[in-house]
Design a protein around this motif. Sequence first.
Motif, mmCIF file in Angstrom:
data_model
loop_
_atom_site.group_PDB
_atom_site.id
_atom_site.type_symbol
_atom_site.label_atom_id
_atom_site.label_comp_id
_atom_site.label_asym_id
_atom_site.label_seq_id
_atom_site.Cartn_x
_atom_site.Cartn_y
_atom_site.Cartn_z
ATOM 1 N N LEU A 23 -33.099 17.658 -30.045
ATOM 2 C CA LEU A 23 -32.537 16.931 -31.245
ATOM 3 C C LEU A 23 -32.909 15.474 -31.646
ATOM 4 C CD1 LEU A 23 -29.187 19.015 -30.784
ATOM 5 C CD2 LEU A 23 -30.747 19.567 -32.279
ATOM 6 N N GLU A 24 -32.768 14.807 -30.463
ATOM 7 C CA GLU A 24 -33.148 13.419 -30.748
ATOM 8 C C GLU A 24 -34.721 13.244 -31.218
ATOM 9 O OE1 GLU A 24 -31.085 10.644 -27.446
ATOM 10 O OE2 GLU A 24 -32.645 12.122 -26.551
ATOM 11 N N ALA A 25 -35.725 14.072 -30.829
ATOM 12 C CA ALA A 25 -36.956 13.975 -31.359
ATOM 13 C C ALA A 25 -37.180 14.588 -32.425
ATOM 14 C CB ALA A 25 -37.904 14.811 -30.276
ATOM 15 N N ILE A 26 -36.530 15.637 -32.993
ATOM 16 C CA ILE A 26 -36.830 16.337 -34.285
ATOM 17 C C ILE A 26 -35.916 15.530 -35.357
ATOM 18 C CG2 ILE A 26 -36.215 18.271 -35.582
ATOM 19 C CD1 ILE A 26 -37.158 19.813 -33.006
ATOM 20 N N GLU A 88 -40.630 19.335 -40.303
ATOM 21 C CA GLU A 88 -41.269 20.568 -40.103
ATOM 22 C C GLU A 88 -42.384 20.218 -39.105
ATOM 23 O OE1 GLU A 88 -43.301 24.640 -41.785
ATOM 24 O OE2 GLU A 88 -42.851 23.076 -43.091
ATOM 25 N N GLN A 89 -42.964 19.320 -39.434
ATOM 26 C CA GLN A 89 -44.167 18.695 -38.505
ATOM 27 C C GLN A 89 -43.620 18.182 -37.028
ATOM 28 O OE1 GLN A 89 -47.351 18.785 -38.858
ATOM 29 N NE2 GLN A 89 -47.356 18.539 -36.753
ATOM 30 N N ARG A 90 -42.401 17.589 -37.123
ATOM 31 C CA ARG A 90 -41.597 17.124 -35.781
ATOM 32 C C ARG A 90 -41.165 18.561 -35.011
ATOM 33 N NH1 ARG A 90 -39.293 13.477 -39.276
ATOM 34 N NH2 ARG A 90 -37.471 14.420 -39.416
ATOM 35 N N VAL A 91 -40.601 19.705 -35.589
ATOM 36 C CA VAL A 91 -40.380 20.907 -35.077
ATOM 37 C C VAL A 91 -41.825 21.306 -34.493
ATOM 38 C CG1 VAL A 91 -39.859 23.120 -35.388
ATOM 39 C CG2 VAL A 91 -38.439 21.414 -36.502
ATOM 40 N N LYS A 92 -42.942 21.263 -35.242
ATOM 41 C CA LYS A 92 -44.151 21.926 -34.493
ATOM 42 C C LYS A 92 -44.483 21.025 -33.426
ATOM 43 C CE LYS A 92 -45.896 23.696 -39.027
ATOM 44 N NZ LYS A 92 -46.905 23.608 -40.277
ATOM 45 N N TYR A 94 -42.881 19.540 -31.389
ATOM 46 C CA TYR A 94 -42.186 19.814 -30.178
ATOM 47 C C TYR A 94 -42.451 21.173 -29.513
ATOM 48 C CZ TYR A 94 -38.182 18.591 -27.232
ATOM 49 O OH TYR A 94 -37.392 18.069 -26.379
ATOM 50 N N GLY A 95 -43.289 21.685 -30.273
ATOM 51 C CA GLY A 95 -43.834 22.893 -29.843
ATOM 52 C C GLY A 95 -43.114 24.343 -30.125
ATOM 53 N N LEU A 96 -42.284 24.212 -31.277
ATOM 54 C CA LEU A 96 -41.318 25.193 -31.812
ATOM 55 C C LEU A 96 -41.986 25.683 -32.766
ATOM 56 C CD1 LEU A 96 -37.998 23.356 -31.181
ATOM 57 C CD2 LEU A 96 -39.008 25.287 -29.655
ATOM 58 N N THR A 97 -41.473 26.850 -33.525
ATOM 59 C CA THR A 97 -42.085 27.402 -34.581
ATOM 60 C C THR A 97 -41.249 27.489 -35.859
ATOM 61 O OG1 THR A 97 -43.520 28.999 -33.006
ATOM 62 C CG2 THR A 97 -43.360 29.700 -35.262
ATOM 63 N N PRO A 98 -41.566 26.875 -36.779
ATOM 64 C CA PRO A 98 -40.738 27.141 -38.215
ATOM 65 C C PRO A 98 -40.988 28.287 -38.736
ATOM 66 C CG PRO A 98 -42.108 25.041 -38.065
ATOM 67 C CD PRO A 98 -42.391 25.724 -37.057
ATOM 68 N N GLU A 99 -40.053 29.034 -39.526
ATOM 69 C CA GLU A 99 -40.218 30.191 -39.994
ATOM 70 C C GLU A 99 -39.139 30.273 -41.177
ATOM 71 O OE1 GLU A 99 -37.446 33.165 -37.269
ATOM 72 O OE2 GLU A 99 -39.215 32.525 -36.415
ATOM 73 N N SER A 100 -39.397 31.346 -41.908
ATOM 74 C CA SER A 100 -38.501 31.852 -43.061
ATOM 75 C C SER A 100 -38.396 30.633 -44.134
ATOM 76 C CB SER A 100 -37.081 32.156 -42.507
ATOM 77 O OG SER A 100 -36.453 32.740 -43.543
ATOM 78 N N PHE A 112 -35.892 27.347 -37.272
ATOM 79 C CA PHE A 112 -36.503 27.506 -35.961
ATOM 80 C C PHE A 112 -35.315 27.964 -35.080
ATOM 81 C CE2 PHE A 112 -35.215 22.829 -36.130
ATOM 82 C CZ PHE A 112 -34.809 22.646 -34.856
ATOM 83 N N TYR A 113 -36.003 28.464 -33.805
ATOM 84 C CA TYR A 113 -35.136 28.738 -32.728
ATOM 85 C C TYR A 113 -35.331 27.642 -31.552
ATOM 86 C CZ TYR A 113 -33.609 33.052 -34.920
ATOM 87 O OH TYR A 113 -33.360 34.015 -35.888
ATOM 88 N N ASP A 114 -34.299 27.336 -30.950
ATOM 89 C CA ASP A 114 -34.732 26.517 -29.647
ATOM 90 C C ASP A 114 -34.792 27.165 -28.523
ATOM 91 O OD1 ASP A 114 -32.233 27.277 -28.707
ATOM 92 O OD2 ASP A 114 -31.289 25.181 -28.961
ATOM 93 N N ALA A 115 -35.055 26.653 -27.246
ATOM 94 C CA ALA A 115 -35.077 27.104 -25.958
ATOM 95 C C ALA A 115 -34.318 28.528 -25.604
ATOM 96 C CB ALA A 115 -35.455 26.376 -24.743
#
Length: 128
Positions: A23-26, A88-92, A94-100, A112-115
């Motif tokens: 959450l800090e990073a994104i 969205e770029q920060r989500v990517k 971080y290795g997560l997948t933006p969708e919908s 996006f979904y977290d771990a």
Amino acid sequence: MKPALFEHVNYTVTDPDRTAKMLEAIFGWHVRWAGASMTNGRSVHVGTDDRYVALFSRGGTLARPSCYDSPGGLNHLGILVDDLDAAEQRVKDYGLTPESHQTYDPGSRFYFYDADGIEYEVVSYACA
């Protein structure tokens, strides 16, 4: 009457420190407090100076039922940002997948979904 303000939400995660770092990073938030929680777990409060999420862990392994099928379940957190593309770029990154992705009146959003499988909606009203 002055409207009440939303101050925080508390939800359970498997690793509060890991979720706080995400959450800090994104979103550019910061840890406001961290320490022991009840039942020998851990809790981390992360957000801004006046609004935050309290990340709770009981300790040990937890099973997660589908939130949309559980009354009282957390369906998603909606986070407002000024720059949807940058978020969205920060989500990517971080290795997560933006969708919908959706654009609607009055804004645009993606999810996006977290771990832990918790869903986040990222929305901006600046880009509709």
